[in-house]
Design a protein around this motif. Structure first.
Motif, short mmCIF file in Angstrom:
data_model
loop_
_atom_site.label_atom_id
_atom_site.label_comp_id
_atom_site.label_asym_id
_atom_site.label_seq_id
_atom_site.Cartn_x
_atom_site.Cartn_y
_atom_site.Cartn_z
N THR A 90 0.82 -1.22 0.00
CA THR A 90 0.00 0.00 0.00
C THR A 90 0.85 1.27 0.00
OG1 THR A 90 -1.98 1.01 0.99
CG2 THR A 90 -0.24 0.35 2.50
N LEU A 91 2.10 1.18 0.46
CA LEU A 91 2.97 2.36 0.50
C LEU A 91 3.95 2.41 -0.66
CD1 LEU A 91 3.62 2.54 4.34
CD2 LEU A 91 2.14 3.98 2.96
N ARG A 92 3.82 1.51 -1.60
CA ARG A 92 4.71 1.56 -2.76
C ARG A 92 4.46 2.80 -3.59
NH1 ARG A 92 8.34 2.54 -5.30
NH2 ARG A 92 9.13 1.50 -7.16
N GLU A 93 3.19 3.15 -3.83
CA GLU A 93 2.86 4.24 -4.75
C GLU A 93 3.43 5.60 -4.32
OE1 GLU A 93 0.86 7.28 -6.92
OE2 GLU A 93 0.56 6.93 -4.79
N PRO A 94 3.39 5.99 -3.04
CA PRO A 94 3.98 7.29 -2.66
C PRO A 94 5.47 7.40 -2.97
CG PRO A 94 2.53 6.50 -0.93
CD PRO A 94 2.68 5.39 -1.91
N PHE A 95 6.15 6.27 -3.17
CA PHE A 95 7.59 6.29 -3.41
C PHE A 95 7.96 6.20 -4.89
CE2 PHE A 95 7.64 5.16 1.07
CZ PHE A 95 8.74 5.87 1.55
N GLN A 96 6.97 6.21 -5.78
CA GLN A 96 7.26 6.02 -7.20
C GLN A 96 8.22 7.09 -7.73
OE1 GLN A 96 6.72 3.64 -9.18
NE2 GLN A 96 5.12 2.40 -8.20
N LEU A 97 8.01 8.35 -7.32
CA LEU A 97 8.90 9.42 -7.80
C LEU A 97 10.27 9.36 -7.14
CD1 LEU A 97 6.43 12.47 -7.89
CD2 LEU A 97 7.25 11.09 -9.82
N VAL A 98 10.31 8.83 -5.94
CA VAL A 98 11.56 8.78 -5.17
C VAL A 98 12.42 7.59 -5.60
CG1 VAL A 98 12.51 8.34 -2.87
CG2 VAL A 98 10.67 10.01 -3.18
N GLU A 99 11.79 6.42 -5.75
CA GLU A 99 12.54 5.21 -6.10
C GLU A 99 11.73 4.38 -7.11
OE1 GLU A 99 14.77 3.02 -7.20
OE2 GLU A 99 15.79 3.90 -5.46
N PRO A 100 12.04 4.50 -8.41
CA PRO A 100 11.29 3.77 -9.44
C PRO A 100 11.50 2.26 -9.37
CG PRO A 100 12.51 5.63 -10.38
CD PRO A 100 13.01 5.44 -8.99
N SER A 101 12.61 1.80 -8.83
CA SER A 101 12.92 0.38 -8.81
C SER A 101 12.14 -0.33 -7.71
CB SER A 101 14.42 0.17 -8.59
OG SER A 101 14.71 -1.18 -8.29
N ASP A 102 11.33 -1.31 -8.08
CA ASP A 102 10.60 -2.09 -7.08
C ASP A 102 11.56 -2.85 -6.17
OD1 ASP A 102 8.18 -1.24 -8.08
OD2 ASP A 102 7.84 -3.02 -9.33
N THR A 103 12.63 -3.37 -6.75
CA THR A 103 13.59 -4.14 -5.95
C THR A 103 14.24 -3.26 -4.89
OG1 THR A 103 14.05 -5.62 -7.81
CG2 THR A 103 15.70 -5.51 -6.04
N ALA A 104 14.67 -2.07 -5.29
CA ALA A 104 15.30 -1.16 -4.33
C ALA A 104 14.33 -0.76 -3.23
CB ALA A 104 15.82 0.08 -5.05
N TYR A 105 13.06 -0.55 -3.61
CA TYR A 105 12.06 -0.17 -2.61
C TYR A 105 11.84 -1.32 -1.63
CZ TYR A 105 7.46 0.41 -0.51
OH TYR A 105 6.42 0.48 0.39
#
Length: 609
Positions: A505-520
Motif C-alpha cells: 500500500t505504501l509503494r505508490e507514494p515512493f514512485q517518484l523517489v525510487e522507481p525500482s521495485d527491488t530497491a524499494y
C-alpha cells in the motif's frame, strides 16, 4: 450591541448580528489590501520596549541623577514630571532632538544610548523582540491582507517581524523619503512611521512636537485615511493632536473603521469613534486581536479555496523545501495534510464498535479509509524526507506527534481491534519516514523517529514508549483482520500479512523517489529490521516484540553469513549512524545484544506468525 468602558457606553454599529471581531475578519478577508493599520504604543507593551515618551522620561531621569548625584531621589523626582523638571533646570525646550543632542551629541554615542531601549540585551535575543501581535501582522501582510501600516511607534518591531517572514518593507520615517517612495498600491507593504524612527533626531514626542506634521507627511496621511479602511489598535488619541485632527477631518469613509481598545477610551477616542461610526472591539489585547484575526481569515480561506490536489501539494513541497524563506509554507503544507486526517478520524467516519458479524467488513473499510485519508501526507513525507538535508526534521516529527494523539482519548464503548486502528495513520507516517530515510542514506533519522513521540494507553499505568513499540504493526493491525482484508493468491494467507500489506500500500507514494521495485523492497526490509532491533532493546518488557515482517524470510534475512542480517552485523561499530544519533543509548554493546535477541526470536517464532 454595546461595549462598556470606564467612561460609559460606546455604541457599536454592527447591527447586533455578529461580534465586531468577526465583522472585521469578514471585511479584511473580502477586501485584501484595502485596510490599513494604525498602531499605537499599546501594540509594543508586551515586548518590553519603551514608548517614545518613556525613553524621553528615562533619559531625563538619568540626566537628573548625574546632575545631582548626592540626591538618591533625583531620578524619581524628575521622571514624575519630566517637562517641569527640564524647564526648571535648562533653558532648552524639552524634546527628543534637544535631549539627545545634549546627552549624546555624536551619532555613535547616541546609538549606544538608544540601543539599551530598543535592542535585545546581550545573550538574550528573546528580549525586546516582536510580540505575537507583530508576528500576526506579518502573516497578514504575507497573505496580502494588509499593505499599509501607520504607526506612532519609533521602535522597529514591526519591521523585524516582517523580515522574519522574508518581507522587506518600504519604510517611511522622514518627510524627505516620501517623494521617492514606491506607490502604496505597488509595494508589498509600506510602514509609515508618523513620529519617526528611534535613531533619527527628527522625532516627535512632546505635546508641541505632536501638534502638527510636515506638509509632505500630512498629505500622505490624509491620502491613506481617505483611500483605505482603518484598523486602530493600541492608540489612545490622547497626545497626537495632528493625527487626531487628520482622522477627524477625513471625509466620508469609503470603508469601515474598526477600533480595538484594551482599557478605557479617552474623550478624543470616543469623539472619533462617534464621528466615523467606528466598530469598537473592546477588551482585547493587541496579541489577542491580531492572532484572532489571522485565525479567522485563514478559516475563511479554507471555506473559499478548493483543497489542492495531492500532486500539486508535492510540487509545492519540492519548491519550498530548499528555500529557507518558505519554511512556514512547507510547515503549513504538511500540517494541513495532517489536519485533514484528524478531521476524518471520527467515530462517525471510522467506527470503533462492530458486531461479531460485521467486524471484518468494518475493519477492512476503516483500514482502506485511513489509507485514503493519509494519501496526500504520505506523498509529502516520502518526497520531503527523501530530499531533505535534515533542516526540516521537526516538521516530519510533528506530523507523527499529532497523529499519535488520535488515541489520547478513549471512546466510551469500542472493539479493541477497531480502536487500535486509530494509530494506523501514525504507523503509515512512521513507515514512510523510515523507508525514505533508508533510501536517502540518512538512517540517523530513525534514532528520533522510532523513539519519539512517546505514548502509552491512557490510564493504563504502562510506561510511555516510542513508535518502535507503540506503533508496532502487529499491535495496530489485527492479524485476522488483515488476513480477511488482504488475502494471498489462491485463498492462502501471507506469513507476515501486516508487512506485506504495508509494503504494497505504501509503494505508490515512493514512485517518484525510487522507481525500482527491488530497491524499494530492500529499503522496506531494512527499515523493518532496524525498527525490530530497536523494539528488542526493551529488555524484559512485554512490548519487546519485533516488527515481524518479510525481512525474516531467508530471501531477505539470508543464511551462511550472507544477506541483510550479516550486512547489519558487519556495520555495527562505534561509528554506526544510528549509534551516533543516540539510538540504543549510543552504546554499541546494546545494539549488538538487540541483534542477538532478534536473531533468537526469529529462530524460535519466525515462521509461526
Amino acid at each position: 450591541m454595546e461595549s462598556e468602558s470606564a467612561n460609559g457606553t460606546v455604541a457599536i454599529p454592527a447591527g447586533g448580528l455578529i461580534e465586531p471581531a468577526m465583522a472585521m475578519a469578514l471585511n479584511v478577508h473580502s477586501s485584501p489590501g484595502v485596510y490599513a493599520l494604525l498602531l499605537g504604543a499599546g501594540i509594543s507593551i508586551a515586548s518590553g520596549v519603551k514608548t517614545g515618551w518613556g525613553v524621553v522620561a528615562d533619559i531625563v531621569g538619568k540626566v537628573a541623577a548625574v546632575r545631582d548625584p548626592d540626591n538618591p531621589d533625583a531620578r524619581t523626582e524628575a521622571m514624575a514630571d519630566p517637562e517641569k523638571w527640564w524647564e526648571a533646570n535648562t533653558s532648552e525646550q524639552l524634546g527628543y532632538s534637544a535631549l539627545l543632542a545634549a546627552a549624546a551629541p555624536l551619532p555613535a554615542s547616541r546609538q549606544a544610548m538608544l540601543a539599551e531601549y530598543f535592542e535585545p540585551e546581550k545573550c538574550q535575543d528573546d528580549t525586546k523582540g516582536p510580540t505575537a501581535a507583530h508576528r500576526a501582522i506579518a502573516q497578514l501582510v504575507k497573505r496580502g491582507s494588509i499593505k499599509v501600516i501607520l504607526t506612532t511607534n519609533f521602535d522597529r518591531l514591526t519591521e523585524r517581524a516582517l523580515q522574519e517572514v522574508g518581507i522587506s518593507p518600504q519604510v517611511v520615517s522622514r518627510p524627505e523619503q516620501i517623494k521617492g517612495m514606491k506607490p502604496l498600491a505597488h509595494g508589498q507593504v509600506t510602514v509609515i512611521k508618523l513620529h519617526g524612527d528611534y535613531a533619527d533626531l527628527e522625532q516627535r514626542n512632546t505635546v508641541d512636537e505632536l501638534e502638527t506634521y510636515p506638509d509632505e507627511l500630512q498629505k500622505l496621511l490624509e491620502r491613506v485615511l481617505d483611500e483605505y479602511g482603518l484598523i486602530v489598535c493600541g492608540w489612545s488619541a490622547d497626545w497626537d493632536k495632528a493625527l487626531v485632527r487628520a482622522v477627524e477631518g477625513t471625509r466620508s469613509r469609503r470603508y469601515p473603521l474598526f477600533w480595538s481598545q484594551y482599557g478605557r477610551f479617552s474623550d478624543a477616542a470616543r469623539t472619533l469613534i462617534a464621528r466615523h461610526g467606528a466598530v469598537v472591539i473592546d477588551g482585547r489585547s493587541a496579541d489577542e486581536l491580531f492572532t484572532g484575526l489571522v485565525s479567522r481569515v485563514e478559516a475563511l480561506d479554507r471555506l473559499t479555496t478548493a483543497p489542492i490536489t495531492r500532486d500539486v501539494a508535492v510540487v509545492q513541497l519540492k519548491r519550498a523545501l530548499p528555500d529557507p524563506l518558505r519554511r512556514i509554507e512547507l510547515f503549513d503544507l504538511v500540517d494541513q495534510a495532517v489536519t485533514q486526517i484528524i478531521d476524518r478520524s471520527t467515530p462517525e467516519n471510522r467506527p470503533v464498535l462492530a458486531t461479531s458479524t460485521s467486524w471484518a467488513d468494518i475493519f477492512g473499510s476503516s483500514v482502506r479509509g485511513y489509507r485514503a485519508d493519509s494519501d496526500t501526507l504520505l506523498h509529502l513525507l516520502a518526497n520531503g524526507v527523501f530530499h531533505d538535508d535534515g533542516r526540516h526534521e521537526p516538521i516530519w516529527r510533528r506530523a507523527v506527534e499529532r497523529l499519535v494523539r488520535l488515541r489520547d482519548t478513549t471512546p466510551g464503548t469500542y472493539n479493541e481491534y477497531l480502536e487500535k486502528l486509530r494509530h494506523l495513520p501514525a504507523l503509515l507516517a512512521v513507515w514512510t519516514i523510515g523507508v525514505a530515510a533508508v533510501l536517502s542514506r540518512r538512517e540517523e533519522l530513525l534514532a528520533t523517529t522510532l523513539y519519539h513521540p512517546q505514548w502509552a494507553v491512557p490510564h493504563s499505568g504502562h510506561p510511555r514508549m516510542g513508535p518502535a513499540w507503540t506503533l508496532n504493526p502487529l499491535r495496530v493491525l489485527d492479524t485476522d483482520g488483515v488476513h480477511e482484508m488482504h488475502p494471498a493468491d489462491g485463498g492462502n494467507k501471507y506469513l507476515y500479512p501486516q508487512s506485506n500489506w504495508l509494503k504494497n500500500t505504501l509503494r505508490e507514494p515512493f514512485q517518484l523517489v525510487e522507481p525500482s521495485d527491488t530497491a524499494y523492497q530492500e529499503a522496506s526490509a531494512r527499515f523493518e529490521f532496524l525498527a525490530s532491533m530497536i523494539a528488542m532493546d526493551a529488555g524484559d518488557d512485554f512490548r519487546a516484540v519485533p516488527w515481524a515482517g518479510e525481512f525474516f524470510l531467508d530471501s531477505s534475512w539470508g543464511y551462511d553469513n550472507t544477506g541483510l542480517a550479516a550486512t547489519i552485523e558487519a556495520e555495527l561499530t562505534d561509528t554506526w549512524p544510528l549509534l551516533s544519533a543516540g539510538a540504543f543509548g549510543g552504546e554499541l554493546s546494546r545494539a549488538q545484544k538487540a541483534l542477538t535477541v532478534l536473531t533468537e526470536w526469529k529462530a524460535k517464532y519466525g515462521r509461526r506468525w
